[in-house]
Design a protein around this motif. Structure first.
Motif, short mmCIF file in Angstrom:
data_model
loop_
_atom_site.label_atom_id
_atom_site.label_comp_id
_atom_site.label_asym_id
_atom_site.label_seq_id
_atom_site.Cartn_x
_atom_site.Cartn_y
_atom_site.Cartn_z
N GLY A 1 0.27 -6.35 0.44
CA GLY A 1 1.43 -6.80 0.73
C GLY A 1 2.78 -7.10 0.46
O GLY A 1 3.51 -6.28 0.36
N ARG B 1 -0.01 -5.96 2.33
CA ARG B 1 0.90 -5.71 3.45
C ARG B 1 0.49 -6.47 4.70
O ARG B 1 1.17 -6.38 5.72
N GLU C 1 -3.23 -3.15 -1.39
CA GLU C 1 -2.60 -1.83 -1.27
C GLU C 1 -2.83 -1.05 -2.56
O GLU C 1 -2.52 -1.53 -3.65
#
Length: 217
Positions: A13, A97, A108
Motif C-alpha cells: 500500500g 495498496r 505489494e
C-alpha cells in the motif's frame, strides 16, 4: 529491470518508505511507480535451500508476521550475484495498496533491488509471509513473472524464477514453500531440500497435489 507480471496481487500500500521503527524495512517508490528495496539484508548463501531456511526465520520473526488473523504480511526479493556465485535476501517491504481484512493479508511485491556493492545481480523472485495460512492463495498462484527464466550471461547458467511463501507454525517450526513460475510446480522445503508437492494447473491458481503429498510432511 525485471518486474512481476501481474503484480502478484500481493498487494501492499500507501506508504512510500517502510516504517522507520523496523531497521529491516528499507523500501521506496521509484519514479516509474515500482517499489525498490535495498539489499542485502541477509546472505551470502550457497544455494536457495539455505537462503529460504534463513529467510523464513527472519521474515516470520518480524512484528505481526506470525500473529494469525491479526497479523500482516512482509515482502522481499531474493537474488543472485554472479560474480560471487551466491544468493541474497533483500531488505523488506511492508507497503500496501489496500487495507487488510480478517480474511486477506496483502503486501505489494517490490520490482527492483538497490545493492550498490553488487552492480550485476539477477532477481530470482519474490518472498512473502503469511501470518495465518501455510498455503499459497489462488491470487498468489495466478501471478506471472516475465520472463520466468533468467540467464547468467557469463556462465550460461539458467535460473527459474519463484515466489516464496513463509509461515511460522504455532509450534515454532518455520515452513518454506516455493512456486516455480517456469514449471508451475509447488515445492516445500523439507530436511534441507526442495520437494515437489503439487502443480498449478490453470490461470486461476488451482492446485493439484501429487499423490501422497500435502502442505505438511
Amino acid at each position: 529491470m525485471l518486474r512481476p507480471g501481474r503484480e502478484l496481487l500481493l498487494l501492499v500500500g500507501f506508504l512510500v518508505v517502510g516504517c522507520a521503527a523496523n531497521p529491516n524495512i528499507r523500501v521506496r517508490r521509484t519514479s516509474d511507480g515500482r517499489l525498490q528495496v535495498d539489499g542485502p539484508l541477509a546472505g551470502p548463501f550457497p544455494d536457495t535451500e539455505t537462503l529460504a531456511a534463513h529467510a523464513c526465520e527472519l521474515m516470520t520473526g518480524q512484528g505481526g508476521a506470525s500473529a494469525g488473523m491479526a497479523g500482516s504480511e512482509y515482502c522481499a526479493l531474493h537474488y543472485y550475484a554472479p560474480d560471487e556465485q551466491a544468493y541474497y535476501l533483500s531488505y523488506l517491504s511492508d507497503v500496501k495498496r489496500q487495507f487488510d481484512t480478517t480474511a486477506q493479508k496483502t503486501c505489494e511485491m517490490p520490482g527492483t533491488v538497490n545493492d550498490p556493492a553488487r552492480r550485476t545481480v539477477i532477481i530470482l523472485g519474490g518472498d512473502h509471509t503469511h501470518p495465518h495460512n501455510r498455503r499459497f492463495s489462488r491470487v498468489d498462484l495466478s501471478g506471472r513473472w516475465y520472463p520466468a527464466r533468467a540467464v547468467d550471461k557469463k556462465t550460461g547458467q539458467v535460473f527459474e524464477r519463484d515466489l516464496y511463501l513463509f509461515f511460522k507454525e504455532g509450534t515454532g517450526e518455520c515452513r518454506a514453500y516455493r512456486f516455480n513460475y517456469a514449471t508451475r510446480e509447488i515445492l516445500a522445503l523439507r530436511e534441507g531440500r526442495w520437494v515437489v508437492i503439487g502443480r498449478v494447473v490453470n490461470d486461476e491458481g488451482r492446485i493439484e497435489m501429487l499423490d501422497g503429498k500435502d502442505w505438511l510432511p
